[in-house]
Design a protein around this motif. Sequence first.
Motif, PDB file in Angstrom:
ATOM      1  N   ARG A 187     -15.190  -7.180  12.996  1.00 41.21           N
ATOM      2  CA  ARG A 187     -15.185  -8.070  12.252  1.00 41.21           C
ATOM      3  C   ARG A 187     -15.175  -8.215  10.766  1.00 41.21           C
ATOM      4  NH1 ARG A 187     -17.105  -8.945  17.523  1.00 41.21           N
ATOM      5  NH2 ARG A 187     -19.714  -8.505  17.550  1.00 41.21           N
ATOM      6  N   GLY A 188     -14.840  -8.552  10.226  1.00 42.14           N
ATOM      7  CA  GLY A 188     -15.319  -8.408   8.725  1.00 42.14           C
ATOM      8  C   GLY A 188     -15.478  -7.160   7.978  1.00 42.14           C
ATOM      9  N   HIS A 189     -15.331  -6.049   8.929  1.00 39.21           N
ATOM     10  CA  HIS A 189     -15.594  -4.951   8.120  1.00 39.21           C
ATOM     11  C   HIS A 189     -14.278  -3.920   7.864  1.00 39.21           C
ATOM     12  CE1 HIS A 189     -19.408  -4.187   7.755  1.00 39.21           C
ATOM     13  NE2 HIS A 189     -19.469  -5.424   8.542  1.00 39.21           N
ATOM     14  N   ARG A 190     -14.211  -3.007   6.750  1.00 43.01           N
ATOM     15  CA  ARG A 190     -12.747  -2.337   6.366  1.00 43.01           C
ATOM     16  C   ARG A 190     -12.782  -1.067   7.105  1.00 43.01           C
ATOM     17  NH1 ARG A 190     -11.617  -4.726   1.300  1.00 43.01           N
ATOM     18  NH2 ARG A 190     -12.769  -2.945   0.712  1.00 43.01           N
ATOM     19  N   LEU A 191     -12.139  -0.761   7.658  1.00 40.50           N
ATOM     20  CA  LEU A 191     -12.114   1.111   8.332  1.00 40.50           C
ATOM     21  C   LEU A 191     -11.413   1.943   7.919  1.00 40.50           C
ATOM     22  CD1 LEU A 191     -12.778  -0.002  12.406  1.00 40.50           C
ATOM     23  CD2 LEU A 191     -14.298   0.382  10.581  1.00 40.50           C
ATOM     24  N   VAL A 192     -12.049   3.252   7.677  1.00 37.22           N
ATOM     25  CA  VAL A 192     -11.052   3.562   6.513  1.00 37.22           C
ATOM     26  C   VAL A 192     -10.749   5.259   7.565  1.00 37.22           C
ATOM     27  CG1 VAL A 192     -11.067   6.015   4.717  1.00 37.22           C
ATOM     28  CG2 VAL A 192     -12.324   3.456   4.259  1.00 37.22           C
ATOM     29  N   GLY A 193      -9.860   5.073   7.866  1.00 33.02           N
ATOM     30  CA  GLY A 193      -9.223   6.309   8.777  1.00 33.02           C
ATOM     31  C   GLY A 193      -8.178   7.229   9.087  1.00 33.02           C
ATOM     32  N   TYR A 194      -7.540   7.842   9.368  1.00 35.33           N
ATOM     33  CA  TYR A 194      -6.270   8.887   9.797  1.00 35.33           C
ATOM     34  C   TYR A 194      -4.870   8.285   9.761  1.00 35.33           C
ATOM     35  CZ  TYR A 194      -9.232  13.279   9.739  1.00 35.33           C
ATOM     36  OH  TYR A 194      -9.264  14.329   9.062  1.00 35.33           O
ATOM     37  N   ILE A 195      -4.162   8.351   9.335  1.00 40.03           N
ATOM     38  CA  ILE A 195      -3.040   8.025  10.250  1.00 40.03           C
ATOM     39  C   ILE A 195      -2.623   8.073  11.443  1.00 40.03           C
ATOM     40  CG2 ILE A 195      -0.408   7.510   8.749  1.00 40.03           C
ATOM     41  CD1 ILE A 195      -1.304   7.967   5.746  1.00 40.03           C
ATOM     42  N   GLU A 209     -13.988   5.688  20.286  1.00 42.44           N
ATOM     43  CA  GLU A 209     -14.358   6.834  20.628  1.00 42.44           C
ATOM     44  C   GLU A 209     -15.807   5.748  20.658  1.00 42.44           C
ATOM     45  OE1 GLU A 209     -15.718  10.675  21.348  1.00 42.44           O
ATOM     46  OE2 GLU A 209     -13.475  11.026  20.963  1.00 42.44           O
ATOM     47  N   ILE A 210     -15.638   4.822  19.964  1.00 38.35           N
ATOM     48  CA  ILE A 210     -16.914   4.180  19.204  1.00 38.35           C
ATOM     49  C   ILE A 210     -16.809   2.927  19.804  1.00 38.35           C
ATOM     50  CG2 ILE A 210     -18.165   2.718  17.207  1.00 38.35           C
ATOM     51  CD1 ILE A 210     -17.331   5.695  15.629  1.00 38.35           C
ATOM     52  N   GLU A 211     -15.367   2.368  20.097  1.00 41.01           N
ATOM     53  CA  GLU A 211     -15.333   1.162  20.373  1.00 41.01           C
ATOM     54  C   GLU A 211     -13.463   0.974  20.203  1.00 41.01           C
ATOM     55  OE1 GLU A 211     -16.313  -2.844  21.439  1.00 41.01           O
ATOM     56  OE2 GLU A 211     -17.435  -1.257  21.336  1.00 41.01           O
ATOM     57  N   PRO A 212     -13.718   0.820  22.342  1.00 40.10           N
ATOM     58  CA  PRO A 212     -12.268   0.331  22.084  1.00 40.10           C
ATOM     59  C   PRO A 212     -11.566  -0.248  21.224  1.00 40.10           C
ATOM     60  CG  PRO A 212     -13.785   0.329  24.501  1.00 40.10           C
ATOM     61  CD  PRO A 212     -14.221   0.331  22.726  1.00 40.10           C
ATOM     62  N   ASP A 213     -10.164  -0.338  20.957  1.00 36.36           N
ATOM     63  CA  ASP A 213      -9.216  -0.861  19.756  1.00 36.36           C
ATOM     64  C   ASP A 213      -8.950  -1.068  18.037  1.00 36.36           C
ATOM     65  OD1 ASP A 213      -7.772  -2.168  22.312  1.00 36.36           O
ATOM     66  OD2 ASP A 213      -8.905  -3.083  23.120  1.00 36.36           O
ATOM     67  N   LEU A 214     -10.305  -0.261  17.902  1.00 33.12           N
ATOM     68  CA  LEU A 214     -10.784   0.384  16.323  1.00 33.12           C
ATOM     69  C   LEU A 214      -9.651   0.396  15.496  1.00 33.12           C
ATOM     70  CD1 LEU A 214     -14.452   0.716  16.373  1.00 33.12           C
ATOM     71  CD2 LEU A 214     -13.580  -1.511  16.057  1.00 33.12           C
ATOM     72  N   SER A 215      -9.401   0.352  14.964  1.00 34.46           N
ATOM     73  CA  SER A 215      -8.510   0.904  13.958  1.00 34.46           C
ATOM     74  C   SER A 215      -8.421   1.098  12.310  1.00 34.46           C
ATOM     75  CB  SER A 215      -6.994   0.202  14.372  1.00 34.46           C
ATOM     76  OG  SER A 215      -6.712  -1.062  14.367  1.00 34.46           O
ATOM     77  N   ALA A 216      -8.415   2.060  11.667  1.00 33.37           N
ATOM     78  CA  ALA A 216      -8.465   1.892  10.262  1.00 33.37           C
ATOM     79  C   ALA A 216      -6.881   0.799   9.515  1.00 33.37           C
ATOM     80  CB  ALA A 216      -8.678   3.177   9.869  1.00 33.37           C
ATOM     81  N   THR A 217      -7.873  -0.123   8.548  1.00 29.54           N
ATOM     82  CA  THR A 217      -6.938  -0.568   7.776  1.00 29.54           C
ATOM     83  C   THR A 217      -6.463   0.243   6.013  1.00 29.54           C
ATOM     84  OG1 THR A 217      -8.544  -1.885   7.349  1.00 29.54           O
ATOM     85  CG2 THR A 217      -7.214  -2.666   9.249  1.00 29.54           C
ATOM     86  N   VAL A 218      -7.253   1.509   6.014  1.00 29.59           N
ATOM     87  CA  VAL A 218      -7.324   1.787   4.640  1.00 29.59           C
ATOM     88  C   VAL A 218      -7.488   3.532   5.285  1.00 29.59           C
ATOM     89  CG1 VAL A 218      -7.956   2.726   2.749  1.00 29.59           C
ATOM     90  CG2 VAL A 218      -8.548   0.182   3.228  1.00 29.59           C
ATOM     91  N   ARG A 219      -6.663   4.404   5.500  1.00 27.96           N
ATOM     92  CA  ARG A 219      -6.302   5.216   5.981  1.00 27.96           C
ATOM     93  C   ARG A 219      -5.318   6.461   4.917  1.00 27.96           C
ATOM     94  NH1 ARG A 219      -2.100   2.815  10.603  1.00 27.96           N
ATOM     95  NH2 ARG A 219      -0.784   3.075   8.858  1.00 27.96           N
ATOM     96  N   SER A 220      -6.196   7.999   4.916  1.00 27.70           N
ATOM     97  CA  SER A 220      -5.154   9.028   4.624  1.00 27.70           C
ATOM     98  C   SER A 220      -5.072  10.028   5.950  1.00 27.70           C
ATOM     99  CB  SER A 220      -6.768   9.395   3.535  1.00 27.70           C
ATOM    100  OG  SER A 220      -5.520  10.668   2.900  1.00 27.70           O
ATOM    101  N   SER A 221      -4.388  11.213   5.392  1.00 27.22           N
ATOM    102  CA  SER A 221      -3.848  12.170   6.266  1.00 27.22           C
ATOM    103  C   SER A 221      -4.610  13.040   5.721  1.00 27.22           C
ATOM    104  CB  SER A 221      -2.422  12.997   5.986  1.00 27.22           C
ATOM    105  OG  SER A 221      -2.569  13.543   4.748  1.00 27.22           O
ATOM    106  N   SER A 222      -6.298  13.406   4.696  1.00 26.89           N
ATOM    107  CA  SER A 222      -6.555  14.017   4.254  1.00 26.89           C
ATOM    108  C   SER A 222      -8.024  13.366   3.885  1.00 26.89           C
ATOM    109  CB  SER A 222      -6.352  14.077   2.974  1.00 26.89           C
ATOM    110  OG  SER A 222      -7.330  14.793   2.219  1.00 26.89           O
ATOM    111  N   ILE A 223      -8.983  14.208   5.166  1.00 32.47           N
ATOM    112  CA  ILE A 223     -10.234  13.780   5.324  1.00 32.47           C
ATOM    113  C   ILE A 223     -11.381  13.373   3.414  1.00 32.47           C
ATOM    114  CG2 ILE A 223     -10.954  16.128   5.860  1.00 32.47           C
ATOM    115  CD1 ILE A 223     -11.910  13.456   7.217  1.00 32.47           C
ATOM    116  N   ASN A 224     -10.461  14.511   3.198  1.00 31.01           N
ATOM    117  CA  ASN A 224     -11.375  14.784   1.300  1.00 31.01           C
ATOM    118  C   ASN A 224     -11.193  12.873   1.026  1.00 31.01           C
ATOM    119  OD1 ASN A 224     -13.037  17.336   1.436  1.00 31.01           O
ATOM    120  ND2 ASN A 224     -10.859  18.532   0.787  1.00 31.01           N
ATOM    121  N   ALA A 225      -9.811  12.988   0.814  1.00 32.13           N
ATOM    122  CA  ALA A 225      -9.209  11.749   0.338  1.00 32.13           C
ATOM    123  C   ALA A 225     -10.106  10.423   0.662  1.00 32.13           C
ATOM    124  CB  ALA A 225      -7.985  11.256   0.286  1.00 32.13           C
TER     125      ALA A 225
END
Length: 297
Positions: A187-195, A209-225
């Motif tokens: 609710r109201g947050h942007r999540l960063v994660g993998y593609i 694992e943190i909460e079902p159905d969570l998904s990232a909207t800012v994504r990268s294949s690189s953990i450093n990015a």
Amino acid sequence: MQVPDWNDFQAFLAVARNGQLARAAAAMGVDATTVGRRLRRLEARAGATLFEQTREGQVLTEAGEAMLAEVEAMEQAASRIAEHAATGGGPAGLLRVSLSEGFASWIVAPALPAFIDSHPRLMVDLVASSGFLSPSKREADLAVTLSRPRAGPVIAGKLSDYALRLYATRGYLARRGTPERPGDLARGHRLVGYIPDLLYAPELRYLAEIEPDLSATVRSSSINAQHRMIAAGAGIGVLPCFIGDADKWLVPVLPEQRITRTFWLVTHKDTHNLARVRAFKDWLTALVARERGRLLA
């Protein structure tokens, strides 16, 4: 009869292990035309087709499978000869190590000069990318993977557990609010994660694992990015604690939500006793023992 050039056998091994002429050429540092020429020369001498061309690349034929076993034995013999020749000067030759990007960048690379100084006769390839090279296919001498291999001629052992948490900047939390429970993240947050369709290991699926159905909207294949985007205030994301805790601009979010993963040390059963492999394995094990606090924070 002319004796085959060892370079032809190396080209054969590279194609067998990489599955494509272009990837084999890149691994050898030559062009694909050179690799193709060496393969044709080897096939002419063998009097047999060694690879079948498919849409995905080159696949070994029955004759190719038979030759692979013989050429790998030659490769092992050559490695032993090189090591015997280096007696008194320490391990010598090329050592190729495959590591996850974050572990390589934040734990191994900063400490590597000490290993190189202690083993000046070694040439070290540190392969830190999205995906792992395979010791079972002889693509690497040693790999640190996120799961234990279930098959193949490899020896695998647990290197260390490591912890991950959610992180964000204070500025982002001031603008968007601090989540008090996992459900608040949706609710109201942007999540960063993998593609999702570029994940190279299922162990990288953290958010569910943190909460079902969570998904990232800012994504990268690189953990450093991902780290750089989180540090720039793009959103909240999961980072290994050895990355997140090292950045003074980041603070843990929902710190009780701790994720644990495992690094596995993998070598090929036929080469794990080579001096260069033993040297790096011993050094890496000692390094991880020293860094255990950062890994398990």
